[in-house]
Structure formats: structure tokens, C-alpha cells
Enzyme design. Structure first.
Site, PDB file in Angstrom:
ATOM      1  N   CYS A   2       0.954  -1.085  -0.042  1.00 18.56           N
ATOM      2  CA  CYS A   2       0.140  -0.044  -0.081  1.00 18.56           C
ATOM      3  C   CYS A   2       0.998   1.312  -0.047  1.00 18.56           C
ATOM      4  O   CYS A   2       1.651   1.564   0.915  1.00 18.56           O
ATOM      5  CB  CYS A   2      -0.748  -0.148   1.261  1.00 18.56           C
ATOM      6  SG  CYS A   2      -2.064   1.605   1.363  1.00 18.56           S
ATOM      7  N   GLU A 111      -3.789   1.614  -5.888  1.00 20.41           N
ATOM      8  CA  GLU A 111      -2.925   0.433  -6.381  1.00 20.41           C
ATOM      9  C   GLU A 111      -2.877   0.549  -7.881  1.00 20.41           C
ATOM     10  O   GLU A 111      -3.596   1.177  -8.514  1.00 20.41           O
ATOM     11  CB  GLU A 111      -3.632  -1.088  -6.026  1.00 20.41           C
ATOM     12  CG  GLU A 111      -2.335  -2.072  -6.029  1.00 20.41           C
ATOM     13  CD  GLU A 111      -1.039  -1.563  -5.054  1.00 20.41           C
ATOM     14  OE1 GLU A 111      -0.129  -1.275  -5.797  1.00 20.41           O
ATOM     15  OE2 GLU A 111      -1.044  -1.558  -3.897  1.00 20.41           O
TER      16      GLU A 111
END
Length: 257
Positions: A2, A111
Site C-alpha cells: 500500500c 494500487e
């Protein structure tokens, strides 16, 4: 992993979600990047007998954990994530896993997936809206001059099938029913909360393709979350199981069994 996330809820919404009694005002943040301050919630001092309020405190920490034993933080890689499968074994995260587990409120994360030789960003937001809480680790680093800085990292786990075709890792999401257990570092060791660090149920998040505006940390407005048109291959279907072959029969008649 992340590498960017967002927190767009109001302070009142965050306080209600995490059962906090005192939370200073803050603006919506659409593009939180490493080394920036992030909001983390940890266990505080025990409440007096009869109190119904959880013992939780909120603080701003630097996103990028610095271990206490580090002599020169500049020589270390930027530790924004920690693998949940091994965090309690690595010297970098072991102490924080045992003594300083935390919650990180978020409205989603970003992402990137390679599409036609380019990196296509996606905004992963809760399908039903609202907030989620990432599992975090905290560490207070004291430099040689004596000044201290609170730092933190986000724990990651294997991505759910609906996200794995974009990236194979995602943040650990702590369900509200597990908030107290996760934060209880007084009586619960890492092995006691290992079940919390599993991938969440599939379809918790929906993936929204967005423009590359999110790539620049200076772009901090809501426009970075606007959906863009992009052709992305769907997740691969699970392989079909072949039917077992019928055992040879003594004659050519079909068998009911």
C-alpha cells in the site's frame, strides 16, 4: 503493498467509527503519501472502573517506520509496509507487533497495474462506502540529538481474488468487532491476534480506474479519484475441475452408480 491511501471522512465520523472522545479537526485528504503524517489510533491509559469508553488515543505519526535500534535512518529503506506473515519474526517490526499495534482509519487506497506497458492506477474504495481501519504498527524513534519522532507502517496481507489481478498484496483490514483485541497489547501477544491478519472477505473493495494525477503527491484534490475509461482484463476464472473418468465396465451398459 500500500503506497498511497486516502481519508475523506470528517473528524466526527472517524471519532464515531473508532470510539474516540477527542479528535482535532483535519481536512479531507485524497492522496496520502509516504513520509507524510498519518492518523493512527492506539491503546491509551485504562479508563476508571465503570467507564464505558474504550482507552484509545489518536496521534499523528510519520508514515515510514524507523526502528528504535536504527543508528542512521537515512541508510534504511522506507518502511511504509510490513508483511503480516513475518512481522512478529523480523527484528525491524517484532517489538511493535508485541507492544505498539494500532489502527489507521482510511476511506480507501490506491494500487497500480501494468496495462499495455503503462502503470494504470486504481482507487480501491469500500463497496458500501464509509471507513475501514488498516492494521498498523507504531515505533517512536529517538535520534542521537535526543529528539523523538513517532513513526508507523501499514501491515499487508495477500490480496483477495478480486484484487489480486491488480496487485498481489493489500492492507490488513481490521473489522470493528476486532478493534479492541487488536489494540490490546497488554494481554494479547501477536499469536493471539494472528487470525485478524487474514485477507478480508472478497468484494469488500471495488476497483475504480483513475488518471495518473494520483502519481504526483502535489495533486491532492478530489479530481484524482474521477473514474477514467480503461480496458482492463477481468480476473482469471478459477480452473474448471475435470470430471473423473468412468471406470471401465464389464459391458457396454451405463451404470446408475
Amino acid at each position: 503493498m500500500c503506497g498511497r491511501f486516502t481519508l475523506m471522512a470528517t473528524p466526527d465520523q472517524v471519532a464515531l467509527f473508532l470510539s474516540l472522545t477527542d479528535l482535532e479537526d483535519f481536512p479531507a485528504r485524497y492522496n496520502i503519501a509516504p513520509t507524510q503524517p498519518i492518523l493512527m489510533v492506539a491503546a491509551g491509559h485504562p479508563q476508571p472502573p465503570g467507564s464505558n469508553l474504550p482507552d484509545r488515543i489518536a496521534m499523528l505519526v510519520r508514515w515510514g517506520l524507523i526502528p528504535r535500534w536504527a543508528k542512521d535512518p537515512k541508510s534504511l529503506s522506507l518502511l511504509i509496509n510490513a508483511r503480516s506473515e513475518t512481522a512478529d519474526e523480523r527484528g525491524t517490526f517484532k517489538a511493535a507487533m508485541r507492544h505498539r499495534r494500532a489502527l489507521i482509519p482510511a476511506s480507501g487506497f490506491y494500487e497500480w497495474k501494468t496495462v499495455d506497458k503503462t502503470k494504470q492506477p486504481f482507487f480501491m474504495r469500500p463497496r458500501d462506502g464509509g471507513l475501514v481501519a488498516f492494521a498498523g504498527l507504531m515505533e517512536t524513534y529517538a535520534d542521537p540529538n535526543g529528539s523523538e519522532i513517532d513513526t508507523g507502517a501499514i501491515l499487508t496481507t495477500a490480496a483477495t481474488p478480486d484484487i489480486a489481478h491488480i496487485h498481489d498484496r493489500m492492507p490488513v483490514v481490521v473489522a470493528p468487532r476486532d478493534f479492541a483485541r487488536w489494540l490490546d497489547c497488554r494481554t494479547l501477544e501477536p499469536r493471539d491476534v494472528a487470525d485478524i491478519m487474514q485477507p478480508p472477505l472478497p468484494a469488500l473493495f471495488e476497483a475504480i480506474p483513475v488518471s495518473d494525477l494520483v502519481n504526483k503527491v502535489t495533486n491532492v484534490g478530489p479530481e484524482i479519484q474521477e473514474r477514467v475509461a480503461v480496458e482492463v482484463p477481468p480476473p482469471p476464472a478459477p480452473p474448471k475441475q475435470s470430471k473423473p473418468s468412468r471406470p471401465p465396465q464389464d459391458d457396454d451398459q451405463f451404470s446408475l452408480f
